[in-house]
Write a protein that holds these residues in place. Structure first.
Motif, PDB file in Angstrom:
ATOM      1  N   ASP A 100      33.786  47.311  40.021  1.00  0.00           N
ATOM      2  CA  ASP A 100      33.040  47.855  41.151  1.00  0.00           C
ATOM      3  C   ASP A 100      32.746  46.801  42.219  1.00  0.00           C
ATOM      4  OD1 ASP A 100      33.015  50.302  39.906  1.00  0.00           O
ATOM      5  OD2 ASP A 100      31.063  49.958  38.936  1.00  0.00           O
ATOM      6  N   LYS A 101      32.536  45.559  41.768  1.00  0.00           N
ATOM      7  CA  LYS A 101      32.139  44.498  42.696  1.00  0.00           C
ATOM      8  C   LYS A 101      33.185  43.389  42.839  1.00  0.00           C
ATOM      9  CE  LYS A 101      27.205  45.193  41.857  1.00  0.00           C
ATOM     10  NZ  LYS A 101      25.916  44.540  41.452  1.00  0.00           N
ATOM     11  N   LEU A 138      36.567  41.177  47.217  1.00  0.00           N
ATOM     12  CA  LEU A 138      35.122  41.391  47.207  1.00  0.00           C
ATOM     13  C   LEU A 138      34.775  42.532  48.160  1.00  0.00           C
ATOM     14  CD1 LEU A 138      33.869  37.686  47.305  1.00  0.00           C
ATOM     15  CD2 LEU A 138      33.879  39.223  45.333  1.00  0.00           C
ATOM     16  N   PRO A 139      33.674  43.241  47.907  1.00  0.00           N
ATOM     17  CA  PRO A 139      33.306  44.350  48.806  1.00  0.00           C
ATOM     18  C   PRO A 139      33.170  43.885  50.260  1.00  0.00           C
ATOM     19  CG  PRO A 139      31.996  44.408  46.802  1.00  0.00           C
ATOM     20  CD  PRO A 139      32.756  43.113  46.768  1.00  0.00           C
ATOM     21  N   ALA A 166      30.092  41.979  51.153  1.00  0.00           N
ATOM     22  CA  ALA A 166      29.977  40.598  50.663  1.00  0.00           C
ATOM     23  C   ALA A 166      30.860  39.650  51.462  1.00  0.00           C
ATOM     24  CB  ALA A 166      30.324  40.533  49.186  1.00  0.00           C
ATOM     25  N   ASP A 208      31.045  33.590  45.994  1.00  0.00           N
ATOM     26  CA  ASP A 208      30.951  34.425  47.185  1.00  0.00           C
ATOM     27  C   ASP A 208      30.141  33.710  48.269  1.00  0.00           C
ATOM     28  OD1 ASP A 208      28.252  34.690  46.584  1.00  0.00           O
ATOM     29  OD2 ASP A 208      28.431  36.742  45.824  1.00  0.00           O
TER      30      ASP A 208
END
Length: 533
Positions: free
Chosen positions: A425-426, A449-450, A453, A518
């Protein structure tokens, strides 16, 4: 035949190991997307390939060849290239079918994309094997009719080769034997030669057909006249025919003939592609010659046992000494070849070749027991017993069958590129090592990454040896690069990193540690285990 089937079942899915040359690098890369047309296709292999037979072609999305130019082979015969015209937007298929230096067929296909064609949504969705009619090449645990024929013919060939060579050698080893010995030799040598001729013809036909499956008939001339394996087959056939003219000549001449045909067989097998080549060929020749002495002598002893027991007893004295010496040479030369072929004895326990070698070793140990008992009885002046002779003959037949399969598969398992992808999901992570061998490799790490982010702040890659845990990690200096492959995901930002170099110093089991940071300095660690040979 039952022995052939049982040994074939032990191989499991060994069909993938038949190909002794492996593709180590390809340009253009599989599934890659290019803004401009590449100038050529170049495929690199880990072993030399035959330069005169084979194909390399590039097809467009209508399955048409984009060029009729002939592929070129490098000076070291380890790579093949094909010059390309300027390609327009589209999905292209690279298809290759070559022959390794030891006569095994190697084929494959992959796709790449130029520009942004509407059909190039995802190159990985294409199945070039199916499109080109190459289905069925995947490893299978089922024994197919074609495989059974190959195993049966190879068993017949090796049995005929060792039997005939042994019969031609023994008159020199057992001179001045009785009349029954001379009569049997004169009767069975022509029969053995006829059997060998038939076996060689079948052997050549079956393997040539297997190698050139899917090729035009015009390639057969090239196979026999312009490749090493083809010329070796011609030499085998010529020597098989010459043998008929030698049966009445001096035993020394027949022994030279036997040495020549065994040498040709040595030159066409595994021994020809391992280094140092001189030692490898010598070990293989000694192995075959010792086996021929044992097989030929045991056959003569069995025939004499049926015809004249007393003469069989006298011959058994000579045979038992020669057989024990032959078995010692078989073991020593086998150890030498194993040392040259395998990087470590551990390979015996996770390769099909190693499994068959262990089976063969067990059978040879049993032969030592039977042969030793036979030798002791003969030294005491007793005649050989039927039980011992039959046991020795049964073990001999099983060893020949195992050897026929053993010499067909590769001693080393094929290395396959590492391809790992984990979705979440992430975070999505992709990790690839090509070609995945000891030495130079290409390492690719991609992280998604989303959007919220943002792109990854940093990515680090370290390798840990799982076989040598006392060693510290090896840092792989991955750097950002512009990724042209079609691997985007909606709602995620991709970061791609790559490195090339000798960061895998030796073969074995490895763990890749991927550390992803991140923009908020949150770190995620992903671990991937893989191995190479």
């Amino acid at each position: 035949m039952l022995g052939i089937w049982l040994c074939a079942m032990l191989l499991g899915g060994a069909t993938a190991a038949f190909a002794h040359a492996e593709l180590e690098g390809a340009a253009p890369e599989p599934n890659a997307k290019y803004e401009q047309s590449p100038s050529e296709v170049r495929l690199a292999f880990n072993e030399a390939i035959e330069a005169k037979v084979g194909s390399l072609e590039v097809l467009d999305d209508q399955s048409r060849r984009v060029t009729n130019a002939n592929p070129q082979t490098s000076d070291d015969r380890k790579s093949i290239s094909l010059a390309l015209p300027k390609l327009g937007e589209g999905v292209y298929t690279v298809s290759y079918a070559i022959i390794s230096a030891d006569g095994h067929p190697v084929s494959g296909s992959y796709v790449f994309v130029v520009g942004n064609p509407p059909q190039g949504v995802d190159a990985s969705a294409f199945d070039p094997h199916k499109a080109l009619g190459h289905e069925g090449h995947a490893a299978s645990t089922q024994l197919t009719t074609n495989q059974f024929i190959i195993y049966a013919v190879r068993s017949l060939y090796y049995a005929a080769l060792l039997w005939t060579a042994g019969l031609m050698i023994w008159p020199l080893l057992a001179r001045s034997r009785g009349a029954a010995f001379a009569e049997l030799r004169k009767r069975w040598e022509p029969i053995a030669l006829r059997t060998l001729l038939v076996a060689v013809l079948l052997y050549i036909f079956v393997h040539a057909r297997e190698i050139l499956k899917g090729y035009p008939s015009s390639e057969y001339g090239k196979l026999f006249l312009q490749t090493s394996i083809g010329r070796e087959w011609i030499a085998l056939l010529a020597l098989s025919l010459v043998g008929f003219a030698l049966v009445r000549l001096h035993p020394a001449v027949r022994t030279v003939w036997a040495a020549a045909i065994l040498a040709v067989e040595s030159w066409s097998g595994h021994a020809a592609v391992f280094s140092p080549k001189s030692a490898s060929l010598l070990f293989d020749f000694v192995h075959l010659a010792a086996a021929a002495v044992w097989v030929g002598g045991l056959t003569l002893l069995l025939l004499l046992w049926q015809k004249e027991r007393k003469e069989a007893g006298r011959f058994a004295v000579v045979f038992s000494r020669a057989a024990l010496l032959s078995l010692v040479l078989i073991v020593l030369s086998g150890v030498g070849m194993t040392y040259l072929f395998l990087p470590s004895l551990k390979y015996l326990f996770y390769t099909s070749w190693g499994t068959l070698l262990l089976i063969k070793t067990g059978l040879v140990v049993l032969v030592f027991g039977v042969g030793g008992t036979l030798h002791l009885k003969v030294r005491k002046g007793d005649l050989p017993t039927a039980v011992l002779l039959r046991a020795d003959a049964a073990l001999m037949a099983l060893i020949i069958v195992v050897a026929a399969l053993f010499t067909y598969i590769s001693p080393l398992p094929a290395n396959e590129p590492v391809t790992y992808h984990q979705m979440g999901d992430k975070l999505h992570v992709s990790f690839r090592v090509t070609p995945n061998k000891a030495g130079d490799n290409e390492f690719t790490v991609k992280v998604w990454l989303p959007d919220a982010a943002g792109a990854a702040k940093s990515v680090q890659l370290r390798l840990f040896s799982l076989d040598r845990k006392e060693l510290g990690p090896i840092a792989v200096p991955v750097q950002p690069f512009e990724d042209t492959e079609l691997t985007d995901f909606d709602g995620f930002v991709k970061s791609a990193y790559q490195a090339k170099g000798p960061y895998i110093p030796f073969a074995g089991r490895w763990e890749a540690e991927i550390r992803i940071m991140d923009q908020d300095d949150n770190e995620t660690v992903q671990k991937v285990d893989f191995r190479n040979y």
